[in-house]
Scaffold this motif. Structure first.
Motif, short mmCIF file in Angstrom:
data_model
loop_
_atom_site.label_atom_id
_atom_site.label_comp_id
_atom_site.label_asym_id
_atom_site.label_seq_id
_atom_site.Cartn_x
_atom_site.Cartn_y
_atom_site.Cartn_z
N GLN A 1 37.92 34.51 41.82
CA GLN A 1 38.38 34.99 40.51
C GLN A 1 39.68 35.80 40.56
N TYR B 1 36.45 32.72 34.72
CA TYR B 1 36.74 32.98 36.13
C TYR B 1 35.65 33.89 36.73
N GLU B 2 35.27 34.89 35.97
CA GLU B 2 34.29 35.86 36.49
C GLU B 2 32.91 35.24 36.68
N LEU C 1 42.86 34.57 38.54
CA LEU C 1 43.33 35.37 37.40
C LEU C 1 44.78 35.81 37.60
N ARG D 1 39.24 34.73 31.28
CA ARG D 1 38.85 35.70 32.32
C ARG D 1 37.33 35.65 32.56
#
Ligand code: ATP
Ligand code: MG
Length: 212
Positions: free
Chosen positions: A176, A168-169, A180, A165
């Motif tokens: 994102q 992605y952020e 996600l 996560r």
């Protein structure tokens, strides 16, 4: 190693990856060089244990149905592994050049592969989009198993999800949400009820991080 004809593919934080011609095949050679800023003995220990772990885990997770490059040769004392070379691109490179739909479908697949590993109590340890290679036939392969572990606890699985996560952020902030959501769909599809405590732990880990 010196006698092999090799071409540098990437120089990572931890290792150098070369493309080599060996036994008439195109293979990848991963070598963990000395880190001069680390204590000599600690450095040697880390390079040895990560090479050994990577070799074992690349082979083990393939038996679970997670595509990984086959290991052909390992020299623990020289910290090198020779494995299949996967011709393709990192998922990281594909984000930005591929359609949102394709990225969503690749992330869904990534989530499924992570789910398969977690169901068998294996964590990847560094589940970032650079460690996912998509080959020329669009098949997904996972690499970089130097931090992978067996007998993983909920906490370790939660850390894997938290790291993913976080990638992605920080690296793919504009996509994102799609990434996600698709990854989690794939993960839950494979994990069923086992997903819930892991995702709850990943949230907890994130909260803990906020107050540190
Ligand atoms: N067998 C392989 N076939 C094709 N490409 C590979 C293979 N192994 C590694 N790579 C490529 O080389 C990159 C670096 O390898 P890897 O992730 O194993 O090492 P690393 O030291 O962790 O590197 P980094 O610090 O950049 O993550 C991978 O992200 C992948 O793009
Ligand atoms: Mg890597």
């Amino acid at each position: 190693m010196q006698t092999l004809k090799k071409q540098l593919l990437t120089l990572g934080a931890e290792s150098a990856i070369y493309i080599v011609e060996y036994w008439g095949k195109t293979l990848a050679l991963k070598w963990r060089p000395i880190k001069p800023y680390l204590h000599n003995e600690i450095d040697k220990l880390l390079r040895t244990s990560r090479t050994s772990r990577e070799c074992k885990m690349l082979t083990f997770v393939r038996t679970l149905g997670v595509p990984t490059p086959a290991v052909h040769f390992v020299d623990i004392s020289h910290h090198l592994i020779i494995m299949d070379f996967i011709e393709g691109q990192q998922l990281k490179q594909l984000v930005g050049v591929s359609s949102k739909k394709r990225i969503a479908s690749l992330c869904h697949e990534f989530g499924k592969l992570l789910g398969i590993m977690h169901l068998s109590d294996v964590v990847h340890g560094d589940p970032t989009t650079s460690n996912v290679v998509v080959d020329t036939q669009s098949k997904m392969w996972l690499v970089d198993f130097g931090l992978a572990e067996k007998n993983a606890t909920i906490e370790m699985k939660g850390v894997d999800i938290h790291l993913l996560r976080h990638t992605y952020e920080t690296t793919h902030w504009d996509l994102q949400e799609t990434m996600l959501e698709s990854t989690m769909d794939g993960y839950i599809e494979v994990s069923g009820d086992a997903a819930e405590p892991v995702l709850a732990r990943a949230d907890e880990i994130r909260e803990r991080g906020r107050y540190h």
